[in-house]
Scaffold this motif. Sequence first.
Motif: not given
Lengths: 355, 355
Positions: A264-282
């Motif tokens: 993006g012009e103001r910010s750039s980001w990437a997304v990976i297929d690791v999320g709440l169902k593969s990471l303990g978030m406590d």
Amino acid sequence: MAPYSDLPTPALVLSLEVLERNLATMATARPGAALRPHVKAHKCTGIARHQVRAGHRSFTCATPLEVVGMARAGVGDDLLLANESVDPRRLAAMAAAERETGVMVTVAVDSNTTVDMAAAAGLRHVLIDVNVGLPRCGCAPDDARSLAERAVAAGLIVRGVMGYEGHLMTVPEADKPGKVEACMSLLVDAFDSLVDVAGEECRIISAGGTGTYHVFGGDDPVMSRINEVQAGSYALMDSSYGAQPLPFEQALYVVGTVISTTAGERSSWAVIDVGLKSLGMDHGNPHIDGASVWFCSDEHTTFSMNDGSLPTIGDRVSVRPAHIDPTIAMHTDIHVVPRWGENVTEVWPVDLRHW
Amino acid sequence: MAPYSDLPTPALVLSLEVLERNLATMATARPGAALRPHVKAHKCTGIARHQVRAGHRSFTCATPLEVVGMARAGVGDDLLLANESVDPRRLAAMAAAERETGVMVTVAVDSNTTVDMAAAAGLRHVLIDVNVGLPRCGCAPDDARSLAERAVAAGLIVRGVMGYEGHLMTVPEADKPGKVEACMSLLVDAFDSLVDVAGEECRIISAGGTGTYHVFGGDDPVMSRINEVQAGSYALMDSSYGAQPLPFEQALYVVGTVISTTAGERSSWAVIDVGLKSLGMDHGNPHIDGASVWFCSDEHTTFSMNDGSLPTIGDRVSVRPAHIDPTIAMHTDIHVVPRWGENVTEVWPVDLRHW
């Protein structure tokens, strides 16, 4: 870390070299029976087998399934359920595993009910679980003797006491020895209060974890009497323990694949297929080296690189979980590489999942 | 809720009565194809079958395994992977499932790479995933047309667009319609920009979730054009969505057993066998009616009753998870009761777990 280009993601990837280094460091500090490694951290007999090779034959478990799984797999010869169970079928399953495999099974008890149910299920060995300050399981220190009497009367062998100072795992290092000793004096006093009831097989004073393993021992009249430490996370580590001055390295990452990028012009980001169902978030968001993690969704983590670069779709990204125990429990397999950057040579099932 | 005295815990327990009521409420608001229920919330074909009976035949999935599992189970006839995949084996598995079962499979694409890989894998239908404000997947709205052109050139059928306004699920109710409409105007404009490229099979404008399902429709020139809503959590609910003014009830609890109690002079607490390995924790601690949750550990939740009473060891306690999706993904089975307080009559496997 190598791209692991053939790995279906999200995937747990373990460096055998780092695992062995962590195990050796701990085995030097607490050799053999001085450590009772906690399998709840990894739920994997493949890792437990390496802990046996590092010299440990006694293990700590958090669920009956972990006890039965370890016994049936023939890993270790002295298994402790450092937790209370009031499920008659699971208590009986642990008793059957002990009878049929010859592996010694010991369960923690902290109430008349848990003593009586252990005896009724045909279990033979218990530890009296003493509350040393963490508001969770464990009897009041003053009740330890009467529980031991009840256990002996029920035909159980009382092998000693355990107490977990879990509330002290992440206190500042300078405060740790004093605070842990205050808890441990309760545990040692409880042991001394019941040892005459329990007899000559009563020898264990079990406590501690990865955050406190190093404060036991020495000449201190209390700390020298803790003869087992129940550490588990030291083998693999996570970002929470990694923030402490401990001599262990991250041995396991959750590897993901970049599935989407936005420049993006103001910010750039990437997304990976690791999320709440593969990471303990406590313990909060995971960590990615050189990147800022924005947020996690069920199947995604959005992040940006600190140097302003943008990953390419298909790139592999290694994620350091904030809390290793619940992270591993979400996965079916651990992919083993000899060293970071090398190919996967083995797959170890997370075979001690569930209860 | 009944004691479920024979249930091994922690266990997911579902009230069929409440599930059916939630499904009926949603099916009245968004009947048939106006709802594309998201199976990521429950990962259970048993629940999806009830959504079919409520009139829906098109479903949303978050992982290729969910798509393949639904197709192979013969549940629904129009499955959307509302997510990007760049795994050639999983893309091919979805294409094979479509060929072999006759169920239509559509995948979201948001980049040249995802378009090309979908075509190469033998998939036939795509939706252009448009970023409507949540920094995650989705192309820039201005890029939607060129992606559609690339897809058509690769032989793919472009069925329309999707965009997820996930950042608006929990904004205050009064602000919701305006904020959602601002996002949806981007999506509708993207659709209008590509419909002449995509041809007559391009009809879908898919968006929304449980927090926004009720703001679509009506006479509004933008909101009336959203013809599919991808809600999932409405079927079971959780404490996060439960805090909003939505007409759905909690249909699923994690049931635990009290394993330890402490009656102290200054404070008393109880511990159940429900913890970080049986609860999604990204939205914070779970909720127990009439109680204060102190904290969760790997296999424990410590709590106290607000009326000062102390549960008895062996009591069953129902825990409302803060976030239903990752909670269910930690379990193997859902125990079904006809109504709260009745016995378990069916066990539905969580058969769409993992990736």
